[in-house]
Write a protein that holds these residues in place. Structure first.
Motif, PDB file in Angstrom:
ATOM      1  N   THR A  94      48.186  75.137 -15.509  1.00 55.01           N
ATOM      2  CA  THR A  94      47.537  75.239 -16.814  1.00 55.01           C
ATOM      3  C   THR A  94      48.417  75.987 -17.797  1.00 55.01           C
ATOM      4  N   ILE A  95      49.169  76.956 -17.294  1.00 55.54           N
ATOM      5  CA  ILE A  95      50.057  77.726 -18.190  1.00 55.54           C
ATOM      6  C   ILE A  95      51.105  76.803 -18.792  1.00 55.54           C
ATOM      7  N   LYS A  96      51.698  75.904 -17.988  1.00 53.55           N
ATOM      8  CA  LYS A  96      52.691  74.967 -18.502  1.00 53.55           C
ATOM      9  C   LYS A  96      52.080  74.029 -19.540  1.00 53.55           C
ATOM     10  N   LYS A  97      50.870  73.594 -19.277  1.00 57.04           N
ATOM     11  CA  LYS A  97      50.220  72.670 -20.195  1.00 57.04           C
ATOM     12  C   LYS A  97      49.959  73.325 -21.560  1.00 57.04           C
ATOM     13  N   VAL A  98      49.434  74.557 -21.520  1.00 51.37           N
ATOM     14  CA  VAL A  98      49.107  75.236 -22.782  1.00 51.37           C
ATOM     15  C   VAL A  98      50.369  75.557 -23.556  1.00 51.37           C
ATOM     16  N   ARG A  99      51.410  76.023 -22.858  1.00 51.57           N
ATOM     17  CA  ARG A  99      52.662  76.331 -23.549  1.00 51.57           C
ATOM     18  C   ARG A  99      53.304  75.066 -24.133  1.00 51.57           C
ATOM     19  N   ALA A 100      53.160  73.941 -23.466  1.00 47.81           N
ATOM     20  CA  ALA A 100      53.684  72.685 -24.014  1.00 47.81           C
ATOM     21  C   ALA A 100      52.943  72.309 -25.301  1.00 47.81           C
ATOM     22  N   ILE A 101      51.623  72.525 -25.320  1.00 46.99           N
ATOM     23  CA  ILE A 101      50.849  72.243 -26.530  1.00 46.99           C
ATOM     24  C   ILE A 101      51.295  73.128 -27.676  1.00 46.99           C
ATOM     25  N   ILE A 102      51.484  74.435 -27.368  1.00 46.27           N
ATOM     26  CA  ILE A 102      51.889  75.382 -28.422  1.00 46.27           C
ATOM     27  C   ILE A 102      53.279  75.032 -28.950  1.00 46.27           C
ATOM     28  N   ALA A 103      54.175  74.578 -28.059  1.00 50.85           N
ATOM     29  CA  ALA A 103      55.548  74.266 -28.474  1.00 50.85           C
ATOM     30  C   ALA A 103      55.615  73.004 -29.326  1.00 50.85           C
TER      31      ALA A 103
END
Length: 822
Positions: free
Chosen positions: A762-771
């Motif tokens: 989930t951390i990778k997914k959220v950081r990808a959205i923010i990026a």
């Protein structure tokens, strides 16, 4: 020689026939013979008192007669026959009289009509004449002959000779009656109408005819007026006036002149008298005596001027007075001098006008002479005008022949050019459609497999048949891509769903390559049979530049520079078809042959910064290259392919940066960006699919639901990265609609909500959205649409508040940006 008595059977048959009404009676029949016998014995009291005589004059002497005694039985029979014949004749006459009545009353309406006594008596008299004539004809032939002889001299008898010789039928009676009435009405042939029945006919046949209708004794009879009669009367009056006018015009000119002269003399005599003539003579003498001196002085002072003056001179008539006395004049010498001064001033003004006209004419003459000299000899810096005109004419003739031949050549080749470009584009279009259809089918198959596994069904039964073959091929392609990434992208993490599944079978690739090679060979050989003057861009441009050099004004007025892209479009499209814009990452327009040919266009007689020469390449790109790219986007581009999107964005970035005229104001550029936007919306609605499973199914690794959900999430992220490459061309609001409202709030938010919120992935997914989100897209944020995404991000932040505080703070800051639109 003797007449034989007839038997009874013949008499009975004849009686039966004669009882029927007949129109004609034969003269030689036995009935006529019996009638003759009855006429001879009519004066006697008994039939047997006189014996019938038989004449044998045809054989013997006329005075000798032979008498034969008749039989009583035969006399009774003859008497009976005569009675029957009379009854038959009376019946026939009665029928004919009724027929005549019907004919007469059919002409004049009999309903509620009261006919005058003299008219009725006249009709009855005519009936009786007919009846009497028939009776006399039947009963007394000699009297009938006498009647005919008496009326032989009559006009009516002469006109109806054929009718009166025999019994008239109903048609003859009707015709005679109509003719008699017509003659009586008109008063012809000596007939005087007894009554004025014309008045009755004019009044109409629809009302009752009273006894006083034809009475002319009263003077104040009522008259009915109609618009038709009034119009006829006016027309008659107008025609009479016109005829009078024509008669007056047709008179001889001498007669009309005489009338005019006579009228003038009469008017003169009325107006002019002896007293009037005397008064006029006195006024004339006084006026002449006064103005005689003034006229003599003017003639002495003024001299005739020998020149034509175009001016309006007002002829002031001398003042006329009925009585003038020299002692009462107020004319002084100052008045005369002032008038002379005014005349001199007018004369000076007219002379000045004439001088100006002369100067203008002299200037025009000098200019014409100079123009003639330039046409004949020319100037130091310029050739003669006649030579320039001859060069223009020669150039026009050559350009006309050349461009007509060029257009004929291109028209003949356009069919082959379109076929080759469509063939090459068809290969790429079919490949793109196959890949997109396979990707969507694989998504459906994966969903069915995961749903069956989550429901506890046997997956082997689902993968049987074509479904299993497709699943095996899908896993094989996925494995090959994974091995390729491991060999090329060492040390870089990769997620399933970010790669593009565009792999095809070897046989399909070989077939496409063969077709592409055929297209390339056809492009090279299409202008083999054409001259280089019509197949090479430099030769064509030299002709156009020559026109621009010789006559730049006509070149611009004819808008030839706007027609150049249309002429060069076949050559540009053929060269663009050789190269695959979406696959060739190093493609540049500057490296193409058509670009180099246009760049080398030059002429020593033109300056380098000529606007037509400078704007030639941007115009070709706008009118030819951009529409070609638009067709590629509509038919070949796959928005989920990062490679194709990156190459397309790079080419567009180069065009927009290097050519300032390529802007959104251009129609072709606007159509290109609209096509890209429509393709992106189609990918968002058709290719992004987020499955919905239960928590138990996602936590169970064996079902594959979690892997499928993660793969679909990363597919959404890949589409965001693909569309972000066009952020330079699209407005921030357009990108906000595509990314935030189309992908993040729907697909990504739902995927995070269905997955495990406390998992490391989930951390990778959220950081990808923010990026992938940019600050310029935030100001258009809609809180209602982003409510679900904010809620799931808040929940994830709370989950990692203790385990990973830095990530939790990063998520909160992102949530604040979404709320504040910054």
């Amino acid at each position: 020689m003797f007449r034989k008595p007839k038997n009874k059977t013949a008499i009975r048959q004849r009686q039966a026939e004669e009882n029927e009404p007949s129109d004609k009676v034969e003269k030689n029949s036995p009935s006529n013979q019996a009638v003759e016998d009855s006429e001879e014995t009519e004066d006697t009291t008994t039939i047997t008192s006189k014996k019938p005589l038989l004449s044998f004059a045809s054989d013997e002497d006329e005075h000798e007669e032979f008498k034969l005694k008749k039989d009583k039985k035969k006399l009774k029979e003859a008497r009976l026959m005569r009675k029957l014949e009379r009854q038959a004749q009376e019946i026939e006459i009665k029928k004919e009289v009724e027929l005549v009545d019907e004919i007469e009353f059919s002409i004049i309406p009999t309903k509620n009509v009261k006919i005058e006594d003299d008219y009725i008596s006249h009709k009855e008299t005519s009936k009786m004449d007919v009846i009497y004539q028939k009776r006399t004809t039947i009963e007394n032939p000699e009297l009938s002959m006498k009647y005919d002889n008496d009326y032989a001299d009559d006009d009516t008898y002469s006109k109806f000779s054929t009718t009166l010789n025999k019994i008239p039928d109903s048609k003859a009676v009707y015709e005679a009656r109509k003719k008699r009435e017509r003659l009586r009405a008109q008063g012809h042939d000596g007939y005087i109408p007894l009554d004025d029945d014309q008045k009755i006919r004019e009044k109409g046949s629809q009302r009752l005819i009273r006894e006083d209708d034809n009475d002319d004794s009263e003077e104040d009879t009522e008259k009915f007026y109609s618009s038709r009669e009034i119009a006829m009367e006016e027309d008659t009056k107008r025609r009479e006036l016109q005829n009078q006018f024509l008669e007056h015009e047709e008179r001889s000119p001498a007669q009309s002149d005489d009338e005019i002269d006579r009228w003038e003399q009469q008017q003169i005599l009325k107006a002019v008298g002896a007293s009037t003539i005397g008064q006029m003579r006195q006024e004339y003498e006084i006026t002449t005596e006064f103005f005689k001196k003034i006229r003599e002085e003017d003639e002495e002072r003024s001299r005739p001027v020998e020149m034509d003056i175009d001016m309006d001179v007002e002829n002031v008539p001398p003042a006329t007075t009925s009585k003038f006395e020299p002692s009462a004049s107020h004319v002084t010498m100052g008045d005369i001098l002032s008038k002379l001064a005014l005349r001199l001033q007018d004369r000076e003004e007219s002379l000045n006008t004439l001088r100006q006209n002369i100067d203008k004419l002299q200037t025009n003459i000098d200019e014409n002479k100079e123009q003639i000299r330039l046409l004949e000899t020319g100037d130091k810096n310029k050739p003669p005008v006649s030579q320039e005109l001859s060069e223009k004419y020669k150039m026009y003739q050559e350009a006309k022949l050349y461009f007509r031949s060029l257009l004929d050549c291109l028209n003949d080749k356009m069919t082959e050019i379109n076929a080759l470009t469509d063939k090459r584009r068809g290969i790429a279009k079919a490949k793109t459609q196959r890949i997109i259809a396979r990707r969507r089918r694989d998504i459906r198959d994966s969903y069915d497999e995961c749903s069956a596994a989550a429901a506890g069904k046997n997956i082997a039964l689902i993968k049987a048949g074509d479904h299993g073959v497709r699943a095996a091929e899908r896993e094989a392609r996925r494995g090959r891509r994974r091995r390729e990434r491991e060999g090329n992208l060492e040390g870089i993490s990769h997620e399933e769903g970010l790669s593009t599944d565009d792999e095809e079978t070897t046989s399909r690739l070989v077939a496409d390559q063969e077709i592409h090679a055929e297209v390339i060979e056809g492009i090279k050989a299409i202008f083999v049979d054409a001259s280089e003057d019509y197949s090479r861009i430099p030769r064509i441009m030299n002709r156009l530049i020559k026109w621009l050099v010789v006559d730049e004004k006509s070149f611009e007025n004819a808008y030839v520079h706007l027609c150049i892209p249309k002429i060069l479009s076949p050559f540009v499209c053929l060269e663009l078809s050789k190269n695959d814009i979406l696959k060739n990452a190093t493609l540049r327009l500057e490296d193409m042959e058509w670009y180099k040919d246009l760049l080398s266009v030059d002429s020593p007689e033109l300056r380098q910064d000529h606007p037509i020469i400078v704007g030639l390449i941007p115009l070709v790109i706008e009118k030819v290259v951009v529409p070609f790219i638009t067709d590629v986007v509509n038919e070949e581009w796959d928005p989920l392919s990062l490679k194709q999107t990156r190459n397309l964005a790079t080419l567009l970035d180069t065009i927009v940066k290097e050519y300032p005229t390529i802007t959104e104001k251009s129609k072709s550029v606007a159509r290109l960006f609209a096509a890209i936007q429509e393709k992106a919306k189609e990918a968002v609605s058709e290719d992004l699919f987020i499955p919905m499973y239960s928590k138990q199914s996602i936590e169970n690794i064996n079902t594959g639901c979690r892997a499928f959900l993660d793969r679909q999430f990363w597919t959404s992220v890949k589409l965001i990265r693909s569309l972000s490459l066009f952020s330079k061309f699209f407005a921030p609001y357009t990108m906000h609609q595509l990314v935030f409202e189309g992908i993040l709030s729907v697909s990504c938010g739902l995927a995070l909500q269905m997955g495990e919120s406390n998992d490391s992935s989930t951390i990778k997914k959220v950081r990808a959205i923010i990026a992938e989100t940019r600050n310029e897209w935030m100001p258009f944020m809609n809180q209602a649409n982003m409510r679900s995404l904010i809620a799931i991000l808040s929940k994830i932040s709370e989950e990692f508040d203790k385990s990973n505080r830095e990530f939790s703070k990063q998520v909160r800051r992102y949530i604040d940006r979404l709320k504040n639109g910054e």
